[in-house]
Design a protein around this motif. Structure first.
Motif, PDB file in Angstrom:
ATOM      1  N   ALA A  33      24.105  73.655  55.758  1.00  0.00           N
ATOM      2  CA  ALA A  33      23.531  73.926  57.078  1.00  0.00           C
ATOM      3  C   ALA A  33      24.003  72.923  58.123  1.00  0.00           C
ATOM      4  N   VAL A  34      24.261  71.689  57.706  1.00  0.00           N
ATOM      5  CA  VAL A  34      24.771  70.668  58.612  1.00  0.00           C
ATOM      6  C   VAL A  34      26.295  70.722  58.686  1.00  0.00           C
ATOM      7  N   ALA A  35      26.923  70.804  57.518  1.00  0.00           N
ATOM      8  CA  ALA A  35      28.382  70.678  57.434  1.00  0.00           C
ATOM      9  C   ALA A  35      29.129  71.785  58.174  1.00  0.00           C
ATOM     10  N   HIS A  36      28.677  73.031  58.031  1.00  0.00           N
ATOM     11  CA  HIS A  36      29.489  74.148  58.529  1.00  0.00           C
ATOM     12  C   HIS A  36      29.636  74.163  60.051  1.00  0.00           C
ATOM     13  N   LYS A  37      28.791  73.420  60.757  1.00  0.00           N
ATOM     14  CA  LYS A  37      28.881  73.361  62.210  1.00  0.00           C
ATOM     15  C   LYS A  37      30.023  72.461  62.686  1.00  0.00           C
TER      16      LYS A  37
ATOM     17  N   ILE B 132      32.298  61.827  57.627  1.00  0.00           N
ATOM     18  CA  ILE B 132      31.285  61.882  56.572  1.00  0.00           C
ATOM     19  C   ILE B 132      30.073  61.052  56.985  1.00  0.00           C
ATOM     20  N   ASP B 133      30.309  59.910  57.613  1.00  0.00           N
ATOM     21  CA  ASP B 133      29.196  59.093  58.095  1.00  0.00           C
ATOM     22  C   ASP B 133      28.455  59.784  59.231  1.00  0.00           C
ATOM     23  N   PHE B 134      29.185  60.454  60.105  1.00  0.00           N
ATOM     24  CA  PHE B 134      28.546  61.195  61.192  1.00  0.00           C
ATOM     25  C   PHE B 134      27.622  62.294  60.644  1.00  0.00           C
ATOM     26  N   LEU B 135      28.118  63.071  59.698  1.00  0.00           N
ATOM     27  CA  LEU B 135      27.294  64.118  59.100  1.00  0.00           C
ATOM     28  C   LEU B 135      26.118  63.523  58.328  1.00  0.00           C
ATOM     29  N   SER B 136      26.348  62.385  57.694  1.00  0.00           N
ATOM     30  CA  SER B 136      25.267  61.710  56.965  1.00  0.00           C
ATOM     31  C   SER B 136      24.177  61.247  57.927  1.00  0.00           C
ATOM     32  N   TYR B 137      24.589  60.819  59.111  1.00  0.00           N
ATOM     33  CA  TYR B 137      23.618  60.394  60.130  1.00  0.00           C
ATOM     34  C   TYR B 137      22.692  61.551  60.510  1.00  0.00           C
ATOM     35  N   ILE B 138      23.257  62.731  60.656  1.00  0.00           N
ATOM     36  CA  ILE B 138      22.443  63.904  61.010  1.00  0.00           C
ATOM     37  C   ILE B 138      21.411  64.188  59.921  1.00  0.00           C
TER      38      ILE B 138
ATOM     39  N   ARG C  10      33.019  77.363  47.500  1.00  0.00           N
ATOM     40  CA  ARG C  10      31.876  76.846  46.740  1.00  0.00           C
ATOM     41  C   ARG C  10      32.108  75.416  46.248  1.00  0.00           C
ATOM     42  N   ALA C  11      33.327  75.122  45.814  1.00  0.00           N
ATOM     43  CA  ALA C  11      33.625  73.778  45.317  1.00  0.00           C
ATOM     44  C   ALA C  11      33.465  72.740  46.421  1.00  0.00           C
ATOM     45  N   LEU C  12      33.924  73.060  47.620  1.00  0.00           N
ATOM     46  CA  LEU C  12      33.821  72.125  48.730  1.00  0.00           C
ATOM     47  C   LEU C  12      32.370  71.976  49.203  1.00  0.00           C
ATOM     48  N   ILE C  13      31.646  73.068  49.204  1.00  0.00           N
ATOM     49  CA  ILE C  13      30.225  73.020  49.579  1.00  0.00           C
ATOM     50  C   ILE C  13      29.450  72.176  48.569  1.00  0.00           C
ATOM     51  N   THR C  14      29.797  72.332  47.286  1.00  0.00           N
ATOM     52  CA  THR C  14      29.159  71.548  46.229  1.00  0.00           C
ATOM     53  C   THR C  14      29.517  70.075  46.365  1.00  0.00           C
ATOM     54  N   TYR C  15      30.778  69.790  46.667  1.00  0.00           N
ATOM     55  CA  TYR C  15      31.210  68.406  46.877  1.00  0.00           C
ATOM     56  C   TYR C  15      30.405  67.760  48.006  1.00  0.00           C
ATOM     57  N   LEU C  16      30.298  68.433  49.133  1.00  0.00           N
ATOM     58  CA  LEU C  16      29.550  67.885  50.259  1.00  0.00           C
ATOM     59  C   LEU C  16      28.075  67.701  49.909  1.00  0.00           C
ATOM     60  N   GLY C  17      27.487  68.688  49.253  1.00  0.00           N
ATOM     61  CA  GLY C  17      26.058  68.637  48.954  1.00  0.00           C
ATOM     62  C   GLY C  17      25.700  67.693  47.829  1.00  0.00           C
TER      63      GLY C  17
END
Length: 291
Positions: free
Chosen positions: A140-144, A204-210, A125-132
């Protein structure tokens, strides 16, 4: 009225950790202080100083006296004191979810002994919160593309989001640290269209692009994982009919783009699309979501 104990507690949040959460990392260390490029001005010589021991900053590009982390948030977010306190309370809620304390200073990372203990699917949860909440990247984007890694540095148990390169090395990120394991290498993600490639300095930039585009690219993607890996990727990049570069808007990104062009890579510089922001993630978190 904000209780004084709340204010004093929030003032202990490391300025270095807050800056890191915004993708702002120190350039070097000097006499016990960390030097950054100013987050308020485009510059080529670092003039933003942070004293980690006193947890205060001083920006020599301005005439103000600097201050504590609350003052910094007020200026970065262009908000009042009460709003800065609210933002720091939210930030504190994220950082308290982690199982370690204190900041691992970037200048000491090379001396650290890092041992990977476990890698698993992203569910912390902490990592998901950090990303979000900090990076603007939903689960939905990150876990792939990323997983979570549990590791030990200097006998401290830690965990972070991890992104694997082509040689099985890992890029590790959380609200405090930016680490990697050996070997360092690029990450190649194959798409349907193998005649075109998108290139990024970091994942992080790649995921941000999506998130920015609202869809995943159908072409190949190459993440350098370090600007120094550009040279090793040139032979691969020359095999593509077209390459689109989403590098950082700094000297490193400019040099990288020039190197690719001079090497004969058919590359289009896309950095103007998110200028004057530092990189794609900076654009995503500061501008895109405000539109």
């Amino acid at each position: 009225m904000i209780p004084n104990e709340v204010i004093q507690r929030l003032k202990t949040i490391p300025i270095t950790a807050y800056l890191s959460s915004r993708g702002i990392e120190p350039v070097k260390e000097q006499n016990g202080q960390l030097l950054y490029y100013s987050p308020f001005k485009d510059e080529h010589t670092p003039s933003f100083f942070v004293n980690p021991e006193r947890n205060v900053f001083k920006d020599f590009t301005t005439n103000d006296k600097g201050g504590d982390v609350i003052t910094l948030v007020c200026r970065l977010k262009a908000c009042n004191f009460a709003k800065a306190v609210q933002l720091l309370e939210e930030f504190e809620g994220i950082t308290h979810s982690f199982s370690f304390s204190g900041l691992i200073k970037p200048c000491n990372e090379k001396k650290s002994t890092l041992t990977v203990q476990k890698v698993k699917s992203l569910e912390n949860r902490a990592l998901i919160t950090y990303l979000g909440n900090v990076r603007g990247i939903p689960f939905a984007v990150a876990h792939k593309y990323v997983k979570e890694c549990y590791f030990k540095v200097n006998d401290k148990n830690q965990f972070a989001v991890c992104f694997e390169n082509d040689l099985k090395g890992l890029e590790l990120r959380n609200v405090y640290v930016q680490l990697s394991t050996n070997p360092k290498a690029i990450t190649t993600i194959k798409g349907i269209d193998n005649s075109t490639a998108l290139i990024f300095e970091g994942f992080i930039d790649f995921l941000s692009y999506i998130v920015w585009q609202g869809k995943e690219p159908n072409c190949d993607v190459i993440v350098f994982n370090s600007i120094s890996n550009i040279q090793t990727a040139i032979s691969l990049l020359k095999t593509y009919q077209m390459v689109y570069g989403y590098l950082d808007n700094d000297n490193g990104g400019k040099t990288g783009m020039n190197s690719l062009m001079m090497a004969g890579v058919n590359v289009t510089d896309c950095r103007e699309l998110y200028k004057p922001y530092k990189d794609v993630n900076d654009y995503l978190t500061k501008c895109f979501f405000r539109q």
